[in-house]
Design an enzyme around this catalytic site. Structure first.
Site, mmCIF file in Angstrom:
data_model
loop_
_atom_site.group_PDB
_atom_site.id
_atom_site.type_symbol
_atom_site.label_atom_id
_atom_site.label_comp_id
_atom_site.label_asym_id
_atom_site.label_seq_id
_atom_site.Cartn_x
_atom_site.Cartn_y
_atom_site.Cartn_z
ATOM 1 C CD GLU A 120 -9.310 -91.223 -69.217
ATOM 2 O OE1 GLU A 120 -8.595 -92.205 -69.460
ATOM 3 O OE2 GLU A 120 -10.378 -91.305 -68.553
ATOM 4 C CG ASP A 139 -12.369 -89.620 -64.143
ATOM 5 O OD1 ASP A 139 -11.621 -90.511 -64.583
ATOM 6 O OD2 ASP A 139 -13.190 -89.818 -63.219
ATOM 7 C CD GLU A 159 -14.127 -90.576 -67.097
ATOM 8 O OE1 GLU A 159 -13.653 -91.638 -66.655
ATOM 9 O OE2 GLU A 159 -15.045 -89.947 -66.535
ATOM 10 C CG ASP A 207 -10.234 -94.691 -71.728
ATOM 11 O OD1 ASP A 207 -9.177 -94.735 -71.070
ATOM 12 O OD2 ASP A 207 -10.785 -95.710 -72.190
#
Length: 230
Positions: free
Chosen positions: A123, A120, A47, A51
């Site tokens: 990502e 989440d 994650e 991101d």
């Protein structure tokens, strides 16, 4: 995982070389915690990576798409695109939610449909795709899934209460706005955060949410409501 692999191949022409990466991306911390003896990896590190690559690709897209927009405008639009609720909607659009591995408690509490978990997950999937296929494959996937929605202007009217509050207060003079977590409650798989928003160290309002970002948005929204009633 076979059904997930089939979905990715048929819908997005994606075939993972490292199946472990894909499985990790879809494994929530609650599942890993319930199976500690098996030493199962969860998706938080992916994650983090996802991101970063998402921010990069969306920033580059907006920079090229809008050559005359100022930095502040670009940042505001990017925040609308990559916010939790938006990413969760993309997970749903990709039909990812049936494949998340959740702990029993998280499953019972509705985690499979929670924006925090789905955002989440999206990502984490990007992070796994980056490691397995490289940045250009991530870009191709986002061009297929996200960019068409951006082109339609679907993120230009999303309520960004934090930005709205900042603009209103700073228009009245120099104001330092701060958000602080004042309480955390609930088990690890279903955390709830309470946040206070301060202007020049004076409390304006509070907000509660399943993530710090959502609690901050709720606090800002409550502050805007209070200001409108003055």
């Amino acid at each position: 995982m076979k059904n997930l692999e089939a979905l990715l191949k048929s819908s997005f022409a994606i075939e993972f070389e490292d199946k472990t990466l894909l499985e990790t991306a879809f494994t929530h911390t609650s599942y890993a915690n319930e199976h500690r003896l098996l030493n199962i990896s969860h998706n938080e590190r992916l994650e983090f990576l996802g991101d970063a690559v998402l921010q990069l690709i969306i920033s580059e897209y907006l920079f090229k798409k809008y050559p005359h927009k100022a930095e502040g405008e670009l940042s505001k639009q990017r925040s609308m695109i990559v916010r939790e609720e938006s990413l969760a909607s993309f997970s749903r659009h990709c039909a990812f939610e049936p494949y998340i591995k959740l702990g029993k408690g998280e499953e019972k509490s509705g985690g499979r449909n929670r924006d925090t978990i789905l955002g989440d997950l999206f990502e984490a999937f990007l992070g796994a795709l980056l490691l397995d296929k490289g940045v250009e494959e991530v870009r191709r996937f986002l061009n297929q899934v996200m960019i068409p929605q951006v082109e339609k202007g679907n993120f230009e009217k999303v309520n960004d209460y934090k930005t709205s509050l900042q603009e209103i207060l700073q228009a009245k003079g120099d104001t330092i706005i701060d958000y602080k977590v004042i309480n955390e409650s609930g088990p690890a798989h279903a955390k709830q955060f309470e946040v206070v928003v301060l202007a020049n160290q004076v409390e304006l309002s509070k907000g509660i949410g399943r993530s710090k970002k959502l609690a901050e948005q709720n606090a800002a929204e409550n502050a805007l409501k209070a200001l409108s009633e003055e």
